[in-house]
Design a protein around this motif. Structure first.
Motif, mmCIF file in Angstrom:
data_model
loop_
_atom_site.group_PDB
_atom_site.id
_atom_site.type_symbol
_atom_site.label_atom_id
_atom_site.label_comp_id
_atom_site.label_asym_id
_atom_site.label_seq_id
_atom_site.Cartn_x
_atom_site.Cartn_y
_atom_site.Cartn_z
ATOM 1 N N LYS A 142 -8.470 3.343 3.237
ATOM 2 C CA LYS A 142 -7.648 3.918 2.170
ATOM 3 C C LYS A 142 -7.058 2.811 1.296
ATOM 4 O O LYS A 142 -7.162 2.856 0.068
ATOM 5 N N GLY A 143 -6.452 1.827 1.933
ATOM 6 C CA GLY A 143 -5.827 0.746 1.165
ATOM 7 C C GLY A 143 -6.829 -0.048 0.352
ATOM 8 O O GLY A 143 -6.570 -0.436 -0.794
ATOM 9 N N CYS A 153 0.844 -1.194 0.000
ATOM 10 C CA CYS A 153 0.000 0.000 0.000
ATOM 11 C C CYS A 153 0.882 1.247 0.000
ATOM 12 O O CYS A 153 1.842 1.328 0.763
ATOM 13 N N LEU A 186 -6.762 -4.512 5.214
ATOM 14 C CA LEU A 186 -6.483 -3.174 4.689
ATOM 15 C C LEU A 186 -7.460 -2.206 5.340
ATOM 16 O O LEU A 186 -8.573 -2.601 5.699
ATOM 17 N N CYS A 187 -7.080 -0.955 5.438
ATOM 18 C CA CYS A 187 -8.011 0.041 5.971
ATOM 19 C C CYS A 187 -8.824 0.644 4.825
ATOM 20 O O CYS A 187 -8.711 0.225 3.673
ATOM 21 N N HIS A 197 -2.753 5.223 11.173
ATOM 22 C CA HIS A 197 -2.102 3.919 10.993
ATOM 23 C C HIS A 197 -3.120 2.828 11.360
ATOM 24 O O HIS A 197 -2.910 2.052 12.299
ATOM 25 N N PRO A 198 -4.216 2.772 10.619
ATOM 26 C CA PRO A 198 -5.349 1.958 11.084
ATOM 27 C C PRO A 198 -5.047 0.468 11.274
ATOM 28 O O PRO A 198 -5.556 -0.147 12.214
ATOM 29 N N ILE A 199 -4.243 -0.098 10.399
ATOM 30 C CA ILE A 199 -4.017 -1.539 10.547
ATOM 31 C C ILE A 199 -3.107 -1.825 11.749
ATOM 32 O O ILE A 199 -3.286 -2.838 12.447
ATOM 33 N N VAL A 229 2.618 1.852 7.901
ATOM 34 C CA VAL A 229 2.349 0.473 8.340
ATOM 35 C C VAL A 229 2.868 -0.488 7.269
ATOM 36 O O VAL A 229 3.409 -1.542 7.577
ATOM 37 N N GLY A 230 2.738 -0.082 6.009
ATOM 38 C CA GLY A 230 3.322 -0.886 4.929
ATOM 39 C C GLY A 230 2.585 -2.172 4.668
ATOM 40 O O GLY A 230 3.198 -3.243 4.499
ATOM 41 N N CYS A 231 1.273 -2.104 4.564
ATOM 42 C CA CYS A 231 0.481 -3.323 4.363
ATOM 43 C C CYS A 231 0.736 -3.927 2.985
ATOM 44 O O CYS A 231 0.843 -3.212 1.985
ATOM 45 N N TYR A 262 0.269 4.263 0.999
ATOM 46 C CA TYR A 262 -0.078 5.341 1.925
ATOM 47 C C TYR A 262 0.813 5.319 3.166
ATOM 48 O O TYR A 262 1.959 5.702 3.085
ATOM 49 N N CYS A 263 0.349 4.848 4.286
ATOM 50 C CA CYS A 263 1.091 5.112 5.521
ATOM 51 C C CYS A 263 2.221 4.115 5.754
ATOM 52 O O CYS A 263 2.381 3.127 5.056
HETATM 53 FE FE1 SF4 Z 1 -2.383 1.412 3.631
HETATM 54 FE FE2 SF4 Z 1 -4.168 1.554 5.593
HETATM 55 FE FE3 SF4 Z 1 -2.239 -0.299 5.650
HETATM 56 FE FE4 SF4 Z 1 -1.645 2.272 6.045
HETATM 57 S S1 SF4 Z 1 -2.919 0.981 7.373
HETATM 58 S S2 SF4 Z 1 -0.523 0.841 4.745
HETATM 59 S S3 SF4 Z 1 -3.080 3.277 4.671
HETATM 60 S S4 SF4 Z 1 -3.906 -0.169 4.184
#
Ligand code: SF4
Length: 926
Positions: A64-65, A27, A61-62, A196-198, A32-34, A29-30
């Motif tokens: 956004k992801g 991902c 995934l959150c 950092h939702p995940i 966390v690096g999902c 975005y943030c």
């Molecule tokens: Fe992407 Fe959300 Fe995971 Fe952050 S927490 S890497 S935004 S899916």
């Protein structure tokens, strides 16, 4: 966890029985690096899902992801190089050859005339590690300047400096799996429930598995993270060091300090002990604005814990004493000797997806490859030998704020910006605009055509982006993921590393550097990775054991991973040996200043800035997905009800927010999340969607002396009601889904130049599968009829299916476009209150009988049956706040809500908010 025990981490595979392919990526975005799996047909991304084999997210995934596939549409992409011959001229499409040749000529001429320090590169934590590596070598190895800095300076540089000052290296010692082992977590200056939702899902899981685990949250706002804590310390902005020092005072006083460990493994403790002697909980309570007994409780929970762990992010970093915010927090771990063990240690959450990777290759003005220091002559010599150049320059380059100051002063004459949007994200925007306007030659290397920075570019270079490029990224826990290209980039887009390489070759030619072809002999992106990996040999982040093949076989790996290793290191410093010269961790006596700017009678409100749950940075990607606006649909300033009452303001009023640097008009939103005397603005809204630059029109550019990170988090502001009686609302959807999203994006982009004609204007999207573009206008003077006609034409609000009603006496007009018995277009002037339910009619694509009746009624009241659903809390399952409120009023708990409404059963990003709504028991202000 040993990743090799999970399924092999294959790059791509065909989905059985379909024409679709699956490609593993990460991902964008943030931090966390999902891990994500991109489902595509070789040309288009069709869907995205979490990678169950990725150790950061295990398939989750959150919001956004999980909506990434909605953001890959080509409509707003930059497709071809564009060049303008002089300032003020329109850019014209040119070939790549002409574009790079022009850039090389302009840079070479400026370098020859004014020296290497007269040019600068401002790059991004969104870039892949290989991109970063080539840019860094280009500036430090070819041009001979260290003027390469990155937007990570705005994000993580204080954490870097704090780690280096205390532990000796820029190396977070923890891993996400430590959330499971910790029995006391202290989250300071971070709102992982949103940002950092995940990671927060993993914290929730860990708390559910171990209900006795303590969660302390330090944050001026009662965020969803704070609301879920066992103890929320709602400190005043900028007072973190006082709080941490007072906690250390209690640890000392109550005998929790592990003195034998401190004496054996650290230095500098006595000086810090003396410094905190007078910082009693009572003293700190007065400064921080919290109860002394809560400070004592926090310290005792920390002291009694077997495995205390801290997490921090922008709330500490984006401060003019951000480094010492970090060192003071790290001191709490060192004082109890709990670091390097399961569940322990100070863990900096990375903001951007690859801020870590950028630091690994030395992509900041004061760093060199593989965590080497520019100030260290041996390190400079090592890098020069690795690259095969005579030397790398000694003088530190310009950090982000310094670089734009130098551009403004005419010292940096050519600026290359890659994959970032400084005309939105830098503090004190008026100065940034001035710098970009003055700069002789601005190159912008971007994936998106319409970022706020694009208007200043003399040369636009189209870059490929997520799903289109290969390389590696490193997440917050030092884990490197191999990112794969799923589809080719549209138009003439090129990978960022390849653009930098091609420019380097042309520039080398113009500068007479015969070694340039050897320095940039990268036939593939993997060749860059191999050189980067070799540069880490023997360093703290040694990854000589990694290759793309190893990452594909074993899956994402944490560093260090030296040659011969079978797996990476989950945590660091287990033996109590640190990366400092003495091998001992350092206690630092912190500066104890407060915010860079104090409140006073003229500017009495403490403004903090931050993030929304469903948007990312300057929205160049998330702003393309209509459903990501459903949680918060309009720019706003959050204020406590008491501050509204005191000023005779109401929820929803437009207010002018002023700081000493500028002013913006935003809609007031009442919430008890912010304390009286405080305010909050999300940092996402800029001039592409708003009539002003948003939060960064107000922020100030004071920087931390160690990290050079600016204080983006706090400013002193005032608010006043603004009378803008002339209002308009325009909305437009489409009949067919296959064109609705494209049209909405095109129309939103076309509206952007209109925004600054009005005192207040904001453009957003709405809806789910059928995107709606929404333009809200409020103006101090009557809106000229010809402007409305032009806006109608732009929104295609015309033709035989358009119905109109006007009451000139009341200054009200209504125009509705009905196609296939659905409302697909609307323009209201004078009275816009009906916009809410009409928007929902458009979203629901409901039959329009009620609209016809309403349209020709003199009073614009919504029909009783058409009460709106309101804000969407669960974006995955499309569950509205009103529905959740009603269910909570019936006594439903979380499990019952999930069973009946299904909210919170998919990505889980809304679960903290559901819990808050349940706890409130009544309609909570959100
Ligand atoms: Fe992407 Fe959300 Fe995971 Fe952050 S927490 S890497 S935004 S899916």
């Amino acid at each position: 966890m040993r990743f090799a025990s999970i399924a092999p981490y294959k790059r791509a595979q065909k989905v059985s029985g379909t024409k679709n392919m699956e490609t593993k990526s990460s991902c964008p975005y943030c931090g966390v690096g999902c891990g994500v799996i991109i489902q595509h047909d070789g040309a288009r991304v069709i869907e995205v899902r979490g990678d169950p084999a990725h150790p950061a997210n295990f398939g989750r995934l959150c919001t956004k992801g999980s909506t990434l596939h909605f953001t890959t549409r080509p409509e707003t992409r930059l497709l071809y190089p564009e060049l303008r011959s002089s300032k003020g001229e329109a850019r014209q499409r040119v070939s790549w050859d002409q574009a790079l040749d022009t850039a090389a000529t302009r840079f070479a001429d400026i370098i020859k005339a004014h020296g290497p320090d007269s040019v600068g590169f401002y790059i991004s934590g969104q870039l892949l590690t290989e991109d970063y590596y080539v840019f860094n070598k280009l500036m430090k190895g070819l041009i001979g300047s260290n003027n390469v800095d990155t937007n990570s300076r705005l994000c993580m540089s204080s954490a870097v400096a704090a780690y280096k000052q205390t532990l000796g290296a820029d190396a977070p010692p923890c891993a996400y799996e430590d959330f499971d082992h910790s029995d006391c977590m202290l989250i300071a200056g971070a709102n992982p429930a949103f940002a950092h939702p995940i990671a927060f899902r993993r914290i929730e899981d860990a708390r559910a598995a171990r209900p006795d685990k303590k969660l302390i949250v330090v944050d001026p706002r009662r965020t969803d993270t704070a609301a879920s804590a066992d103890l929320h310390l709602a400190i005043l902005p900028g007072t973190d060091i006082w709080l941490f020092n007072a906690m250390l005072h209690v640890l000392l006083w109550d005998g929790y300090v592990n003195l034998p460990w401190v004496r054996a493994h650290t230095e500098g403790f006595d000086a810090l002990r003396d410094a905190v002697r007078e910082v009693t909980p009572a003293v700190a309570a007065g400064i921080c604005g919290v109860k002394a007994e809560d400070i004592v409780t926090a310290a005792r929970w920390w002291g009694e814990a077997q495995a205390p762990m801290s997490l921090w992010c922008m709330g500490l970093n984006q401060s003019h004493h951000g480094t010492h915010n970090g060192t003071a927090l790290i001191a709490l771990s060192l004082a109890v000797g709990k670091i390097g063990q399961p569940g322990c240690g100070p863990f900096s959450l990375t903001g951007q997806p690859n801020a870590m990777g950028g630091r690994e290759v030395g992509g900041l003005a004061n760093l060199l490859s593989a965590h080497r220091d520019l100030a260290n002559p041996e390190h400079r010599a090592e890098v020069a030998t690795l690259w095969g150049v005579d030397s790398v320059p000694e003088a530190p380059g310009l950090s982000a704020v310094e670089m734009f100051e130098a551009v403004r002063a005419g010292k940096v004459r050519a600026l290359w910006i890659a994959c970032t949007n400084p005309a939105h994200s830098m503090p004190q925007q008026a100065l940034i605009r001035e710098a970009l306007e003055k700069c002789e030659f601005v190159v912008l290397q971007e994936a998106y055509a319409n970022t706020e920075t694009a208007q200043y570019a003399d040369l636009l270079l189209p870059a490929s982006t997520w799903a289109e490029k290969e390389g590696t990224v490193t997440n917050s826990e030092r884990r490197i993921t191999h990112v794969n290209a799923a589809i080719p980039g549209p138009g003439e887009t090129r990978a960022d590393w390849a653009i930098a390489r091609d420019f380097a070759l042309k520039l080398g030619e113009k500068l007479g550097r015969v070694d340039a072809p050897r320095l940039f002999d990268y036939p593939t992106v993997e060749a860059v990775f191999r050189e980067h990996a070799e540069s880490t040999r023997g360093r703290d982040l040694d990854i000589t054991g990694l290759s793309y093949a190893v990452l594909d076989e074993l899956g994402p790996q944490q560093w260090p991973f030296p040659e011969g290793a079978e797996q990476g290191a989950s945590r660091l410093y287990a033996e109590g040996k640190f990366s400092t010269t003495s091998g001992k961790a350092q206690f630092i006596v912190p500066a104890t200043s407060l915010t860079a700017e104090s409140i006073d009678a003229r500017y009495p409100l403490r403004l903090t800035t931050g993030r929304l749950r469903d948007q990312w940075h300057s929205m160049s990607r998330t702003g393309k997905a209509a459903r990501l606006y459903n949680h918060v649909d309009e720019p706003r300033i959050d204020l406590n009800s008491s501050d509204l009452d005191r000023r005779s303001l109401r929820d929803g009023d437009l207010v002018r927010v002023k700081s000493r640097r500028g002013s913006v008009i935003l809609r007031a939103h009442v919430t008890e999340e912010v304390r009286p005397g405080h305010a909050f603005i999300a940092m996402h809204w800029g001039r592409n969607v708003l009539s002003s630059s948003g939060a960064n029109e107000l922020t100030l550019n004071n920087v931390d002396p160690h990290s050079k990170q600016p204080e983006l988090k706090h400013a002193a502001v005032q608010i006043e009601k603004v009378e803008l009686p002339y209002q308009a609302l325009l909305m437009r959807s489409a009949v067919h889904a296959d064109v609705a999203n494209s049209l909405a994006l095109e129309r939103a982009a076309a509206l952007e130049p209109w925004l600054r004609r009005f005192d207040y204007a904001a453009v957003s999207l709405a809806g789910r599968d059928f995107a709606i573009v929404v333009l809200r206008i409020a103006h101090s003077a009557p809106i000229p009829a010809e402007w409305l006609e032009q806006l109608d034409a732009l929104m295609d609000l015309q033709g035989e299916h358009c119905m109109a009603y006007a009451d000139a006496r009341r200054g009200v007009s209504k125009k509705a476009l009905v196609e296939d018995n659905m409302l697909t277009g609307l323009r209201l002037t004078g009275e816009t209150a009906a916009g809410g339910w009409l928007k929902e009619l458009m979203i629901e694509r409901a039959p329009t009988d009620t609209v016809r009746r309403w349209l020709f009624a003199p009073l614009p009241k919504a029909p009783i049956a058409s009460v709106g659903r309101g804000r969407i809390v669960c974006n995955c399952l499309n569950v509205a706040e009103s529905e959740i409120r009603a269910a909570v009023a019936e006594g439903k708990d979380l499990a019952a809500l999930q069973a009946t409404l299904k909210c919170g059963t998919s990505c889980g990003s809304c679960v903290p908010e559901l819990k808050r709504l349940i706890a409130a028991g009544t309609p909570a202000s959100v």
